[in-house]
Design a protein around this motif. Structure first.
Motif, PDB file in Angstrom:
ATOM      1  N   ILE A 136      46.628 -27.584  45.415  1.00  0.00           N
ATOM      2  CA  ILE A 136      46.255 -28.505  44.327  1.00  0.00           C
ATOM      3  C   ILE A 136      45.244 -27.823  43.412  1.00  0.00           C
ATOM      4  O   ILE A 136      44.262 -27.263  43.874  1.00  0.00           O
ATOM      5  CB  ILE A 136      45.773 -29.876  44.875  1.00  0.00           C
ATOM      6  CG1 ILE A 136      45.244 -30.762  43.730  1.00  0.00           C
ATOM      7  CG2 ILE A 136      44.746 -29.740  45.972  1.00  0.00           C
ATOM      8  CD1 ILE A 136      44.979 -32.215  44.126  1.00  0.00           C
ATOM      9  N   SER A 137      45.527 -27.895  42.112  1.00  0.00           N
ATOM     10  CA  SER A 137      44.680 -27.219  41.130  1.00  0.00           C
ATOM     11  C   SER A 137      44.256 -28.196  40.036  1.00  0.00           C
ATOM     12  O   SER A 137      44.737 -29.315  39.969  1.00  0.00           O
ATOM     13  CB  SER A 137      45.452 -26.041  40.533  1.00  0.00           C
ATOM     14  OG  SER A 137      44.576 -25.242  39.780  1.00  0.00           O
ATOM     15  N   GLY A 138      43.354 -27.737  39.168  1.00  0.00           N
ATOM     16  CA  GLY A 138      42.851 -28.611  38.108  1.00  0.00           C
ATOM     17  C   GLY A 138      41.557 -29.273  38.532  1.00  0.00           C
ATOM     18  O   GLY A 138      40.908 -28.842  39.487  1.00  0.00           O
ATOM     19  N   HIS A 139      41.180 -30.337  37.851  1.00  0.00           N
ATOM     20  CA  HIS A 139      39.838 -30.917  38.034  1.00  0.00           C
ATOM     21  C   HIS A 139      39.830 -32.353  38.554  1.00  0.00           C
ATOM     22  O   HIS A 139      38.763 -32.937  38.724  1.00  0.00           O
ATOM     23  CB  HIS A 139      39.089 -30.934  36.704  1.00  0.00           C
ATOM     24  CG  HIS A 139      38.987 -29.602  36.011  1.00  0.00           C
ATOM     25  ND1 HIS A 139      40.069 -28.949  35.474  1.00  0.00           N
ATOM     26  CD2 HIS A 139      37.915 -28.808  35.760  1.00  0.00           C
ATOM     27  CE1 HIS A 139      39.673 -27.806  34.922  1.00  0.00           C
ATOM     28  NE2 HIS A 139      38.376 -27.696  35.078  1.00  0.00           N
ATOM     29  N   ASP A 140      41.000 -32.972  38.740  1.00  0.00           N
ATOM     30  CA  ASP A 140      41.013 -34.420  38.993  1.00  0.00           C
ATOM     31  C   ASP A 140      40.779 -34.753  40.475  1.00  0.00           C
ATOM     32  O   ASP A 140      41.676 -34.623  41.308  1.00  0.00           O
ATOM     33  CB  ASP A 140      42.354 -34.998  38.518  1.00  0.00           C
ATOM     34  CG  ASP A 140      42.305 -36.506  38.407  1.00  0.00           C
ATOM     35  OD1 ASP A 140      41.912 -37.166  39.401  1.00  0.00           O
ATOM     36  OD2 ASP A 140      42.644 -37.045  37.349  1.00  0.00           O
ATOM     37  N   LEU A 141      39.581 -35.229  40.791  1.00  0.00           N
ATOM     38  CA  LEU A 141      39.215 -35.501  42.188  1.00  0.00           C
ATOM     39  C   LEU A 141      39.943 -36.721  42.751  1.00  0.00           C
ATOM     40  O   LEU A 141      40.148 -36.830  43.958  1.00  0.00           O
ATOM     41  CB  LEU A 141      37.705 -35.672  42.325  1.00  0.00           C
ATOM     42  CG  LEU A 141      36.845 -34.441  41.997  1.00  0.00           C
ATOM     43  CD1 LEU A 141      35.373 -34.717  42.287  1.00  0.00           C
ATOM     44  CD2 LEU A 141      37.300 -33.202  42.753  1.00  0.00           C
ATOM     45  N   LYS A 142      40.329 -37.632  41.874  1.00  0.00           N
ATOM     46  CA  LYS A 142      41.076 -38.811  42.336  1.00  0.00           C
ATOM     47  C   LYS A 142      42.436 -38.370  42.910  1.00  0.00           C
ATOM     48  O   LYS A 142      42.861 -38.847  43.966  1.00  0.00           O
ATOM     49  CB  LYS A 142      41.260 -39.766  41.146  1.00  0.00           C
ATOM     50  CG  LYS A 142      42.038 -41.012  41.472  1.00  0.00           C
ATOM     51  CD  LYS A 142      41.137 -42.103  41.946  1.00  0.00           C
ATOM     52  CE  LYS A 142      41.924 -43.365  42.215  1.00  0.00           C
ATOM     53  NZ  LYS A 142      41.237 -44.221  43.189  1.00  0.00           N
ATOM     54  N   ASP A 143      43.082 -37.451  42.204  1.00  0.00           N
ATOM     55  CA  ASP A 143      44.353 -36.918  42.714  1.00  0.00           C
ATOM     56  C   ASP A 143      44.124 -36.221  44.057  1.00  0.00           C
ATOM     57  O   ASP A 143      44.943 -36.314  44.967  1.00  0.00           O
ATOM     58  CB  ASP A 143      44.966 -35.920  41.719  1.00  0.00           C
ATOM     59  CG  ASP A 143      45.521 -36.600  40.474  1.00  0.00           C
ATOM     60  OD1 ASP A 143      45.882 -37.793  40.564  1.00  0.00           O
ATOM     61  OD2 ASP A 143      45.588 -35.961  39.422  1.00  0.00           O
ATOM     62  N   ASN A 192      54.057 -20.016  48.594  1.00  0.00           N
ATOM     63  CA  ASN A 192      55.300 -20.496  49.241  1.00  0.00           C
ATOM     64  C   ASN A 192      55.544 -22.001  49.156  1.00  0.00           C
ATOM     65  O   ASN A 192      56.680 -22.447  49.217  1.00  0.00           O
ATOM     66  CB  ASN A 192      55.385 -20.091  50.718  1.00  0.00           C
ATOM     67  CG  ASN A 192      55.712 -18.618  50.890  1.00  0.00           C
ATOM     68  OD1 ASN A 192      56.283 -18.024  49.993  1.00  0.00           O
ATOM     69  ND2 ASN A 192      55.347 -18.036  52.010  1.00  0.00           N
ATOM     70  N   GLY A 193      54.526 -22.793  49.070  1.00  0.00           N
ATOM     71  CA  GLY A 193      54.714 -24.248  49.056  1.00  0.00           C
ATOM     72  C   GLY A 193      54.550 -24.818  47.659  1.00  0.00           C
ATOM     73  O   GLY A 193      54.279 -24.086  46.700  1.00  0.00           O
ATOM     74  N   PRO A 194      54.702 -26.138  47.520  1.00  0.00           N
ATOM     75  CA  PRO A 194      54.564 -26.767  46.212  1.00  0.00           C
ATOM     76  C   PRO A 194      53.116 -26.765  45.698  1.00  0.00           C
ATOM     77  O   PRO A 194      52.171 -26.725  46.479  1.00  0.00           O
ATOM     78  CB  PRO A 194      55.052 -28.199  46.437  1.00  0.00           C
ATOM     79  CG  PRO A 194      54.995 -28.416  47.898  1.00  0.00           C
ATOM     80  CD  PRO A 194      55.101 -27.089  48.560  1.00  0.00           C
ATOM     81  N   ILE A 195      53.000 -26.819  44.380  1.00  0.00           N
ATOM     82  CA  ILE A 195      51.701 -26.752  43.713  1.00  0.00           C
ATOM     83  C   ILE A 195      51.566 -27.975  42.823  1.00  0.00           C
ATOM     84  O   ILE A 195      52.473 -28.284  42.056  1.00  0.00           O
ATOM     85  CB  ILE A 195      51.613 -25.480  42.836  1.00  0.00           C
ATOM     86  CG1 ILE A 195      51.840 -24.225  43.684  1.00  0.00           C
ATOM     87  CG2 ILE A 195      50.285 -25.394  42.101  1.00  0.00           C
ATOM     88  CD1 ILE A 195      53.101 -23.481  43.352  1.00  0.00           C
ATOM     89  N   LEU A 196      50.431 -28.649  42.898  1.00  0.00           N
ATOM     90  CA  LEU A 196      50.191 -29.821  42.047  1.00  0.00           C
ATOM     91  C   LEU A 196      49.145 -29.465  41.001  1.00  0.00           C
ATOM     92  O   LEU A 196      48.005 -29.141  41.332  1.00  0.00           O
ATOM     93  CB  LEU A 196      49.706 -30.998  42.912  1.00  0.00           C
ATOM     94  CG  LEU A 196      49.306 -32.260  42.146  1.00  0.00           C
ATOM     95  CD1 LEU A 196      50.507 -32.865  41.396  1.00  0.00           C
ATOM     96  CD2 LEU A 196      48.705 -33.313  43.086  1.00  0.00           C
TER      97      LEU A 196
END
Ligand code: FS2
Ligand code: SF4
Length: 546
Positions: free
Chosen positions: A238-245, A300-304
């Motif tokens: 998981i990348s980016g800044h959204d802590l709720k996600d 190898n796995g999915p990225i959000l």
């Protein structure tokens, strides 16, 4: 197209055929038109506010629209076409309401408040007349864009706070006042400079609001050793800044046999007590955003991707990338918002992960972080003592962004060559240039203190203000703190304006100064605030330490 909003603007002047970031010409033009629509809406909402009418739908629409045009957020043409259409409808509804309620809207309205169209062709044609270069005077253009980029950064932080249930009406009002002001030909350069400074004030406010939202919801970041190796289960990155996600993903992956890793600006999630309790939250994988092409491949796995920075994905891993929120890319799957306040449903990513191989290990070991204001202030006695005894001679705020340019190796070298009695205070993805170096500690205080994401630069300001108080100084600039900040996108602009508002002088900005600063506007920043660029490591260290 013409875009010069980020540090990687082509040739240091602007991207004209295709963005260095990968943004296509048609998408860039539609982003310009969306900004134009937001300005038109803001003309009405600003009048509406004066008459006591607040429209939360418009507040949210403007905030999200601004956020979506930040560098590396959204590359999806259809997203912008739909937003322009929705925006024009919303604008006209607000206008109708004002007329119905007898609010004076005047009859000499700016074109952004009255033009209309409903086809992609017309939108693209409109773009020819409403882009950045439509403002002919280069100083006015520079100030309008500086203000717009500050407001874009503000919108991103306001959105993160908003999803956690925190909002500030004054911040929305300012964003809209500022956007409307960029359409007003009666405003002089001095008027615009005043608005840019006011933008800094709301920059402080929005970062304080987000800090409150994050820490009230997830606890205060604490000193944490973050694992940078991997385990033998399939994982989601998981990348980016959204802590709720981040929170929702951790909850939904619990007990599924799928691990969770952070990438890029999500690394600081590891410092929050609320997230540490999950045993399947393994640590951080990889580095800053621009290295994602290799790291997403080997993961190898999915990225959000919850926010920027998304790099146009390679075909080899594109099917594993998921976007959410305002992020978008053509042909990449999108996780929509939950309905009626319900959480987002991450099932597709989790099911996808189960079919993937575990990540390939690219690094081993740990990095340390979690030095946000609450944690640092709990160590204040130790820090103050170290300054008084001379064990710590100087602090270097090296917050901000990382990027692709070779010239950014300067920051690694700078960190390596700093005298051993100095401490780096960092926040944002800039940290990846030196957070894995073994720079040691001073009496147990690590020489790189990471406060968190770019918005946590606010923490660094809180720490500086507290030190000023403890040392009984009149001016924040009397502290032994130097500012050598790396910038890339528009959140760095709001961070910079916030620091200027707090009275910080002599900030050095690199690796290059913004292309959107005209020579005269740059001169104002140099004369008023002592803003400077960077030269080379040796000379700069000498200059800072003098
Ligand atoms: Fe880094 Fe990119 Fe934090 Fe910026 S991951 S440059 O968006 O906001 O910093
Ligand atoms: Fe160029 Fe930066 Fe604009 Fe992308 S965001 S088009 S790289 S100036």
């Amino acid at each position: 197209m013409f875009c010069y909003q980020c540090q990687e603007a082509s040739k240091g002047t602007g991207c004209t055929l295709r963005g260095v970031c990968g943004k296509r010409d048609d998408v860039a033009k539609l982003q310009d038109v969306l900004i134009y629509v937001l300005k038109g809406i803001s003309i009405y909402t600003t009048k509406a506010r004066e008459a006591g009418i607040v429209n939360e739908e418009a507040d949210r629409f403007i905030m999200e629209g601004l956020f979506s045009t930040i560098t590396n957020v959204n590359f999806d043409k259809n997203y912008f076409v739909e937003k322009i259409k929705q925006g024009l409808i919303l604008r006209d509804q607000i206008k109708e309401r004002l007329l119905k309620e007898g609010v004076e809207i005047g009859n000499n309205l700016h074109d952004s408040a009255v033009w209309t169209a409903d086809s992609v062709d017309e939108f693209e044609k409109k773009a020819e007349k409403v882009g950045i270069l439509a403002t002919e005077n280069e100083d006015i253009r520079s100030l309008r864009e500086l203000l717009t980029y500050g407001v874009k950064g503000m919108a991103a932080y306001a959105e993160h706070a908003y999803v956690l249930g925190y909002k500030d009406e004054n911040i929305f009002a300012f964003m809209q006042k500022a956007l409307a002001a960029t359409t007003d030909d009666n405003l002089t350069a001095d008027d615009l400079v005043a608005l840019v400074m006011e933008c800094g004030k709301f920059g402080v406010d929005v970062m304080a609001l987000l800090d409150k939202a994050n820490t009230s919801t997830y606890g205060n970041p604490e000193i944490t050793k973050v694992n940078i190796g991997v385990r033998n289960n399939p994982g989601i990155l998981i990348s980016g800044h959204d802590l709720k996600d981040m929170e929702e993903l951790l909850k939904q992956t619990e007990g599924t046999g799928v691990d969770v890793y952070t990438h890029g600006e999500m690394l600081p999630a590891n410092y929050y007590p609320a997230f540490k309790k999950y045993s399947h939250f393994v640590g951080n994988y990889g580095n800053a955003w621009w290295q994602q092409d290799r790291e997403f491949e080997s993961f190898n796995g999915p990225i959000l991707m919850t926010t920027n920075c998304l790099v146009p994905p390679k075909d080899t891993y594109k099917d594993r990338v998921y976007t959410t929120g305002v992020v978008g890319f053509e042909g990449v799957k999108h996780i929509p918002a939950g309905k009626d306040g319900k959480p987002k449903d991450f099932t597709p990513i989790i099911e996808h992960a189960k079919k993937c191989k575990p990540p390939v290990e690219i690094e081993k070991g740990e990095i340390i972080g979690g030095f946000a204001h609450n944690q640092v202030l709990s160590l204040a006695d130790k820090v103050v003592e170290a300054v008084k005894t001379g064990a710590i001679k100087r602090f270097f705020v090296m917050a901000g962004c990382d990027g692709r340019m070779k010239s950014r190796e300067y920051y690694t070298e700078f960190a390596k060559q700093l005298p051993r009695d100095t401490v780096i205070l960092t926040a944002g993805c800039a940290k990846y240039r030196y957070n894995k170096l073994d720079l040691g500690d001073i009496g147990g205080i690590p020489r790189v203190l990471d406060a968190g994401q770019c918005n946590d630069s606010y923490s660094l300001a809180v720490i500086a203000l507290k030190l000023k108080e403890i040392f009984g100084l009149n001016d924040i600039n009397e502290l032994p703190i130097s500012y050598n900040i790396a910038w890339y996108e528009q959140k760095a602009v709001i961070v910079l304006l916030a620091l200027l508002y707090l009275g910080v002088k002599n900030i050095h900005l690199g690796p290059t100064l913004p292309a959107f600063l005209s020579p005269n506007v740059a001169r104002v920043l140099v004369d008023k605030f002592g803003i400077g660029g960077i030269t080379n490591v040796e000379d700069d260290i000498k200059m800072f330490m003098a």
